[in-house]
Design an enzyme around this catalytic site. Structure first.
Site, PDB file in Angstrom:
ATOM      1  CG  HIS A  17     -50.114  40.685 121.380  1.00  8.73           C
ATOM      2  ND1 HIS A  17     -49.836  42.053 121.580  1.00  8.73           N
ATOM      3  CD2 HIS A  17     -50.114  40.256 120.058  1.00  8.73           C
ATOM      4  CE1 HIS A  17     -49.466  42.482 120.227  1.00  8.73           C
ATOM      5  NE2 HIS A  17     -49.723  41.514 119.561  1.00  8.73           N
ATOM      6  CE  LYS A  41     -43.423  46.815 112.317  1.00  9.25           C
ATOM      7  NZ  LYS A  41     -43.938  45.628 112.480  1.00  9.25           N
ATOM      8  NE  ARG A  90     -55.449  41.609 114.833  1.00 11.47           N
ATOM      9  CZ  ARG A  90     -54.642  42.609 114.687  1.00 11.47           C
ATOM     10  NH1 ARG A  90     -54.520  43.401 115.562  1.00 11.47           N
ATOM     11  NH2 ARG A  90     -53.901  42.586 113.777  1.00 11.47           N
ATOM     12  CB  SER A 128     -49.330  47.201 119.151  1.00 10.20           C
ATOM     13  OG  SER A 128     -49.452  45.705 119.662  1.00 10.20           O
TER      14      SER A 128
HETATM   15  O1  PNS Z   1     -46.047  41.561 115.397  1.00  8.73           O
HETATM   16  P1  PNS Z   1     -45.704  41.563 113.846  1.00  8.73           P
HETATM   17  O2  PNS Z   1     -45.035  42.893 113.536  1.00  8.73           O
HETATM   18  O3  PNS Z   1     -46.938  41.342 112.893  1.00  8.73           O
HETATM   19  O4  PNS Z   1     -44.600  40.445 113.641  1.00  8.73           O
HETATM   20  C1  PNS Z   1     -43.957  39.850 112.562  1.00  8.73           C
HETATM   21  C2  PNS Z   1     -42.749  39.026 112.656  1.00  8.73           C
HETATM   22  C3  PNS Z   1     -41.725  39.970 113.735  1.00  8.73           C
HETATM   23  C4  PNS Z   1     -43.188  37.865 113.139  1.00  8.73           C
HETATM   24  C5  PNS Z   1     -42.047  38.971 111.242  1.00  8.73           C
HETATM   25  O5  PNS Z   1     -41.884  40.315 110.576  1.00  8.73           O
HETATM   26  C6  PNS Z   1     -40.976  38.141 111.352  1.00  8.73           C
HETATM   27  O6  PNS Z   1     -40.970  36.743 111.155  1.00  8.73           O
HETATM   28  N1  PNS Z   1     -39.536  38.842 111.317  1.00  8.73           N
HETATM   29  C7  PNS Z   1     -38.429  38.450 111.136  1.00  8.73           C
HETATM   30  C8  PNS Z   1     -37.785  38.410 110.050  1.00  8.73           C
HETATM   31  C9  PNS Z   1     -38.043  37.200 108.962  1.00  8.73           C
HETATM   32  O7  PNS Z   1     -38.120  35.758 109.126  1.00  8.73           O
HETATM   33  N2  PNS Z   1     -38.565  37.632 107.950  1.00  8.73           N
HETATM   34  C10 PNS Z   1     -39.166  36.665 106.623  1.00  8.73           C
HETATM   35  C11 PNS Z   1     -40.408  36.073 107.129  1.00  8.73           C
HETATM   36  S1  PNS Z   1     -41.579  37.249 106.254  1.00  8.73           S
END
Ligand code: PNS
Length: 167
Positions: A17, A41, A90, A128
């Site tokens: 990250h 989550k 990645r 992670s």
């Molecule tokens: O590190 P991650 O868990 O892959 O991040 C995912 C994240 C937090 C970027 C994604 O779940 C997100 O944007 N969540 C906010 C809710 C949202 O906007 N959802 C609709 C888009 S899929």
């Protein structure tokens, strides 16, 4: 101000990250790292702990700010006047989820661009989830995470996790 958003769970932040973030910080005037607060989550670290670890780990990057958000990413991006969303890629296995998410975000907010950056190859296998598993089972994680995260994992999982000097 050319501003980008780097959202994620960051539970916890890894060197992968950080590598992506450093690359984004060279491209944009300001990068906001946004820790997603998601009640549904199960996270190992609280949102506040994740924000704190990010703040410590990014103190050397003057144009990086750390915060958290709830709700839709596009709404937060709009409120922050961010022009782009940064995500790390990645491997091909990341692509499908990222592609789906980027297109969903684009349909919700056509003016927000998704930008994918590849971390250095040496970090391409770090996640992670795996770092937490290695730490939980007593392995050394110093090569994968910043020092403050290693210490936090050590504290969380107890004596099994061996903090050992950083390379
Ligand atoms: O590190 P991650 O868990 O892959 O991040 C995912 C994240 C937090 C970027 C994604 O779940 C997100 O944007 N969540 C906010 C809710 C949202 O906007 N959802 C609709 C888009 S899929």
């Amino acid at each position: 101000m050319l501003r980008a958003l780097y959202p994620g769970s960051f539970d916890p932040i890894t060197n992968g990250h950080l590598d992506v973030l450093a690359r984004a910080a060279r491209l944009f005037e300001e990068v906001i790292v946004a820790v997603a607060h998601n009640d549904s989550k199960q996270a190992l670290f609280s949102t506040q702990e994740r924000v704190q670890m990010l703040e410590t780990s990014t103190a050397h990057l003057p144009n990086v700010k750390v915060t958290s958000f709830q709700g839709l990413l596009v709404d937060f991006a709009r409120a922050q006047k961010a022009k782009a969303v940064i995500r790390g890629l990645r491997a091909v296995s990341d692509f499908e989820f990222e592609f789906q998410m980027a297109l969903m975000n684009r349909s919700l907010e056509p003016n927000l661009e998704a930008l994918f950056l590849m971390p250095c190859e040496e970090y391409s296998y770090i996640s992670s989830r795996m770092v937490k598993e290695v730490a939980r089972l007593g392995g050394t994680v110093s090569r994968f995470v910043p020092e403050c995260v290693e210490a936090a994992l050590h504290q969380r999982f107890g004596a099994g996790t061996q903090p050992s000097g950083h390379a």
